[in-house]
Motif scaffolding. Structure first.
Motif, mmCIF file in Angstrom:
data_model
loop_
_atom_site.group_PDB
_atom_site.id
_atom_site.type_symbol
_atom_site.label_atom_id
_atom_site.label_comp_id
_atom_site.label_asym_id
_atom_site.label_seq_id
_atom_site.Cartn_x
_atom_site.Cartn_y
_atom_site.Cartn_z
ATOM 1 N N HIS A 54 0.831 -1.211 0.000
ATOM 2 C CA HIS A 54 0.000 0.000 0.000
ATOM 3 C C HIS A 54 0.862 1.256 0.000
ATOM 4 C CE1 HIS A 54 -3.666 -2.216 2.000
ATOM 5 N NE2 HIS A 54 -3.392 -2.649 0.791
ATOM 6 N N GLU A 90 1.097 6.079 12.863
ATOM 7 C CA GLU A 90 0.466 7.208 13.559
ATOM 8 C C GLU A 90 1.014 8.545 13.047
ATOM 9 O OE1 GLU A 90 -2.076 7.138 15.437
ATOM 10 O OE2 GLU A 90 -2.216 5.135 16.291
ATOM 11 N N LEU A 110 -0.540 9.245 9.580
ATOM 12 C CA LEU A 110 -1.937 9.657 9.732
ATOM 13 C C LEU A 110 -2.036 11.090 10.253
ATOM 14 C CD1 LEU A 110 -4.978 9.265 10.063
ATOM 15 C CD2 LEU A 110 -4.520 7.851 12.061
ATOM 16 N N VAL A 123 -5.355 8.738 3.410
ATOM 17 C CA VAL A 123 -5.272 8.884 4.867
ATOM 18 C C VAL A 123 -6.101 7.841 5.609
ATOM 19 C CG1 VAL A 123 -7.111 10.614 5.064
ATOM 20 C CG2 VAL A 123 -5.325 10.507 6.790
ATOM 21 N N SER A 124 -7.238 7.476 5.084
ATOM 22 C CA SER A 124 -8.045 6.482 5.810
ATOM 23 C C SER A 124 -7.397 5.101 5.735
ATOM 24 C CB SER A 124 -9.484 6.449 5.280
ATOM 25 O OG SER A 124 -9.515 6.146 3.897
ATOM 26 N N VAL A 125 -6.605 4.884 4.697
ATOM 27 C CA VAL A 125 -5.868 3.613 4.627
ATOM 28 C C VAL A 125 -4.733 3.618 5.658
ATOM 29 C CG1 VAL A 125 -4.493 2.107 3.149
ATOM 30 C CG2 VAL A 125 -6.523 3.236 2.226
ATOM 31 N N ALA A 174 -4.964 5.109 8.432
ATOM 32 C CA ALA A 174 -5.678 4.886 9.696
ATOM 33 C C ALA A 174 -5.991 3.405 9.883
ATOM 34 C CB ALA A 174 -6.966 5.711 9.719
ATOM 35 N N ARG A 175 -6.339 2.742 8.801
ATOM 36 C CA ARG A 175 -6.574 1.295 8.883
ATOM 37 C C ARG A 175 -5.286 0.575 9.278
ATOM 38 N NH1 ARG A 175 -11.312 -0.652 5.945
ATOM 39 N NH2 ARG A 175 -12.392 1.077 4.947
ATOM 40 N N HIS A 176 -4.183 0.997 8.674
ATOM 41 C CA HIS A 176 -2.892 0.389 9.028
ATOM 42 C C HIS A 176 -2.589 0.582 10.513
ATOM 43 C CE1 HIS A 176 -1.325 1.199 4.630
ATOM 44 N NE2 HIS A 176 -2.238 0.260 4.666
ATOM 45 N N ALA A 177 -2.782 1.816 10.985
ATOM 46 C CA ALA A 177 -2.492 2.121 12.392
ATOM 47 C C ALA A 177 -3.345 1.238 13.295
ATOM 48 C CB ALA A 177 -2.757 3.603 12.676
ATOM 49 N N SER A 178 -4.623 1.126 12.961
ATOM 50 C CA SER A 178 -5.546 0.310 13.744
ATOM 51 C C SER A 178 -5.113 -1.157 13.724
ATOM 52 C CB SER A 178 -6.949 0.462 13.142
ATOM 53 O OG SER A 178 -7.890 -0.342 13.803
ATOM 54 N N TRP A 179 -4.726 -1.623 12.559
ATOM 55 C CA TRP A 179 -4.349 -3.032 12.389
ATOM 56 C C TRP A 179 -3.108 -3.375 13.216
ATOM 57 C CZ3 TRP A 179 -3.339 -5.479 6.859
ATOM 58 C CH2 TRP A 179 -3.208 -6.860 6.986
ATOM 59 N N ALA A 183 -3.800 -3.422 16.867
ATOM 60 C CA ALA A 183 -4.493 -4.652 17.275
ATOM 61 C C ALA A 183 -3.496 -5.807 17.383
ATOM 62 C CB ALA A 183 -5.605 -4.980 16.279
ATOM 63 N N PRO A 243 -7.098 -0.375 19.102
ATOM 64 C CA PRO A 243 -6.928 0.100 17.720
ATOM 65 C C PRO A 243 -7.362 1.547 17.508
ATOM 66 C CG PRO A 243 -7.899 -2.090 17.742
ATOM 67 C CD PRO A 243 -7.920 -1.597 19.165
ATOM 68 N N ALA A 244 -8.405 1.953 18.211
ATOM 69 C CA ALA A 244 -8.915 3.319 18.061
ATOM 70 C C ALA A 244 -9.025 3.927 19.455
ATOM 71 C CB ALA A 244 -10.271 3.311 17.361
ATOM 72 N N HIS A 299 -17.279 6.326 20.947
ATOM 73 C CA HIS A 299 -16.796 7.288 19.943
ATOM 74 C C HIS A 299 -17.952 7.849 19.110
ATOM 75 C CE1 HIS A 299 -12.487 5.376 19.763
ATOM 76 N NE2 HIS A 299 -12.746 5.962 20.911
ATOM 77 N N LYS A 315 -15.445 10.785 3.406
ATOM 78 C CA LYS A 315 -14.484 11.094 2.345
ATOM 79 C C LYS A 315 -15.162 11.757 1.151
ATOM 80 C CE LYS A 315 -11.935 7.586 1.464
ATOM 81 N NZ LYS A 315 -11.000 7.843 2.559
ATOM 82 N N HIS A 373 -13.205 11.227 10.288
ATOM 83 C CA HIS A 373 -13.041 10.325 9.137
ATOM 84 C C HIS A 373 -12.023 9.221 9.398
ATOM 85 C CE1 HIS A 373 -10.655 9.832 5.221
ATOM 86 N NE2 HIS A 373 -11.774 9.231 4.940
ATOM 87 N N SER A 374 -10.865 9.583 9.909
ATOM 88 C CA SER A 374 -9.829 8.555 10.098
ATOM 89 C C SER A 374 -10.144 7.645 11.284
ATOM 90 C CB SER A 374 -8.439 9.191 10.233
ATOM 91 O OG SER A 374 -8.382 10.097 11.300
ATOM 92 N N ALA A 379 -12.181 4.975 9.999
ATOM 93 C CA ALA A 379 -11.331 3.993 9.309
ATOM 94 C C ALA A 379 -10.657 3.050 10.306
ATOM 95 C CB ALA A 379 -10.290 4.718 8.457
ATOM 96 N N ARG A 380 -10.264 3.597 11.459
ATOM 97 C CA ARG A 380 -9.721 2.717 12.521
ATOM 98 C C ARG A 380 -10.789 1.719 12.955
ATOM 99 N NH1 ARG A 380 -5.152 4.844 15.721
ATOM 100 N NH2 ARG A 380 -4.702 6.985 15.135
ATOM 101 N N ALA A 396 -11.181 -1.016 10.311
ATOM 102 C CA ALA A 396 -10.102 -2.004 10.330
ATOM 103 C C ALA A 396 -10.236 -2.926 11.538
ATOM 104 C CB ALA A 396 -8.751 -1.291 10.342
ATOM 105 N N ARG A 403 -10.986 -6.984 11.209
ATOM 106 C CA ARG A 403 -10.079 -8.008 11.737
ATOM 107 C C ARG A 403 -10.842 -8.995 12.617
ATOM 108 N NH1 ARG A 403 -6.403 -8.501 16.215
ATOM 109 N NH2 ARG A 403 -4.493 -9.627 15.628
ATOM 110 N N PRO A 449 -5.135 -0.399 -1.336
ATOM 111 C CA PRO A 449 -4.234 0.736 -1.056
ATOM 112 C C PRO A 449 -4.954 2.083 -0.982
ATOM 113 C CG PRO A 449 -3.878 -0.088 -3.286
ATOM 114 C CD PRO A 449 -4.806 -1.057 -2.617
ATOM 115 N N ASP A 494 -8.847 4.065 -0.341
ATOM 116 C CA ASP A 494 -10.266 4.029 0.003
ATOM 117 C C ASP A 494 -10.982 5.043 -0.885
ATOM 118 O OD1 ASP A 494 -10.319 2.131 2.055
ATOM 119 O OD2 ASP A 494 -9.905 3.606 3.619
#
Lengths: 214, 223
Positions: free
Chosen positions: A102, A145, A148, A170-172, A174-179, A182, A188-189, B99, B149, B168-169, B172-173, B176, B180, B190, B192
């Motif tokens: 990514h 982090e 993001l 940016v939202s991707v 954020a998904r990475h950070a959350s993942w 975890a 994650p959030a 949240h 978005k 927004h972010s 996304a957290r 994800a 999971r 890659p 969104d």
């Protein structure tokens, strides 16, 4: 800097009051005074966007996107090196493989968007953060982090078109950070909002890692 | 979230689509046209039009976000109240639900008297089992990311834009996180992509989760 807790740096930056836009010279000066001893072999990041009060413009987009490109290169190189060293197992390896791809896609898109105005890819030195799992965990969380927070911090400084591009990325992040949070057993959030960080805060945190070498 | 009930099937005479295509319609007209249960979301939030003045357009966007946050907050609250969840799922619902309630509170405070009222919901069993909860939560969170978005670049006010971006972010957290827990890839692609408000409304309408909107509200589209 590899033995320091990067999150402390980020937390310190987060606790700092909102800053006025800084000129590049001020940024460098501050980094030299505040972080000179820590940089230890790394190079100071130049060409950072000194945004905050000026209206969005095409030229400002170029500065900000180049800043984002540096972060994407940093992240992509980190995961590629960790995978090459073979230190990761199971979900961490899967995470690094997918997220690394990514980050490369992000760098490619930004590079194309910048056309001929894109920065060169720097050299990096990740030391043992790419070979020891505990350090990988900590560093991956921080890099996601930072990425993001950097994007969120620049959102209102971008033109509408560039914001559209950044928002897809940016939202991707954020998904990475959350993942990764975890995976390493963190919430994650952790907060209801993700407050952005200024270019000065982000560059300060990056400078102190010493990862960027040229 | 399958699109079992589409806008087209609800809106056979095209009145909703027409109402959505403009912000010039009066509130009375819009309410007369929009009386169908599943599509009630459409009545409370006007479609942001590209050429509208910034203030009313921003309010319409924030009310649109508020409606999605009401929906999510109510979903998590109900799942927890029913005791349907345990372990990691319960923790996710507790934190994420808090949240979403925080987002509701922040948007309501920002909008003041212009805030739309909380609709009534019927989650049709999706809060009653871990399996249904997971599937629905994934759909909600991915939808929220795409919805924010889609609208963020249209927000005129810098303060509102920063607020929307900071939410927004987090969505996304959440996405994800629940992906999971549902055994899906937390970050599958890659990039969104955004979704238009029309598409989002259509998807929400298809769920029939919103069963009633309260009529006493300030119409965001008349300023």
């Amino acid at each position: 800097m590899t033995d320091r807790v990067f999150l402390e740096i980020l937390d310190e930056a987060a606790a700092a009051p909102a800053e006025l836009p800084l000129s590049r010279a001020r940024l460098l000066e501050r980094a030299l005074i505040g972080g000179g001893a820590v940089i230890a072999g790394g190079v100071l990041l130049g060409g950072l966007p000194s945004t905050g009060s000026t209206a969005p413009s095409a030229s400002q987009d170029v500065e900000i996107l180049n800043f984002a490109l540096l972060i994407e290169y940093l992240q992509a190189s980190f995961y590629a090196e960790a995978l090459a060293k073979g230190a990761l197992r199971r979900e961490r390896r899967r995470f690094a493989r997918i997220v690394g791809s990514h980050e490369q896609a992000h760098a490619s898109l930004i590079d194309r968007t910048l056309a001929g105005k894109a920065r060169q890819k720097p050299r990096f030195d990740f030391s043992d953060t790419t070979s020891e799992q505990a350090k990988f965990d900590q560093t991956a969380v921080v890099l996601e982090e930072i990425g993001l927070a950097a994007y969120n911090g620049q959102a209102s400084n971008l033109t509408k078109a560039a914001l559209g591009t950044a928002a897809k990325i940016v939202s991707v992040e954020a998904r990475h950070a959350s993942w990764i949070r975890a995976i390493v057993g963190r919430v994650p959030a952790p907060d209801a909002t993700d407050q952005g960080k200024s270019a000065a805060q982000v560059s300060s945190a990056l400078n102190q890692t010493g990862f960027v070498r040229s | 979230m399958a699109e079992e009930l589409t806008l087209e099937s609800v809106d056979e005479d095209g009145a909703l689509a027409e109402a959505l295509s403009t912000v010039s319609g009066t509130r009375a007209e819009l309410l007369r046209r929009v009386a169908l249960g599943g599509a009630a979301l459409l009545a409370v939030t006007a479609a942001p039009a590209s050429a509208a003045p910034s203030r009313s357009k921003d309010i319409a966007i924030l009310n649109y976000a508020l409606t999605l946050e009401y929906l999510q907050a109510a979903f998590y609250t109900e799942a927890l109240d029913l005791g349907s969840l345990h372990g990691a799922l319960e923790e996710q619902a507790r934190i994420v639900g808090a949240h979403e309630r925080g987002h509701v509170a922040a948007l309501r405070k920002t909008l003041g008297g212009a805030a739309v009222k909380r609709p009534k919901f019927n989650f049709r069993g999706s809060t009653e089992s871990p399996e249904a909860f997971r599937k629905t939560a994934v759909a909600f969170e991915d939808l929220a990311v795409a919805a924010y978005k889609g609208q963020a670049p249209n927000i005129q006010s810098k303060a509102y834009l920063m607020a929307a971006i900071s939410i927004h972010s987090v969505e996304a957290r959440h996405a994800a996180w629940i992906r999971r827990l549902a055994g899906s890839l937390p970050a599958a692609k890659p990039f969104d992509e955004p979704l238009s408000d029309t598409k989002v409304r259509r998807i929400v309408a298809s769920t029939r989760f919103i069963v009633q909107t309260q009529r006493k509200m300030h119409p965001p589209f008349t300023g």
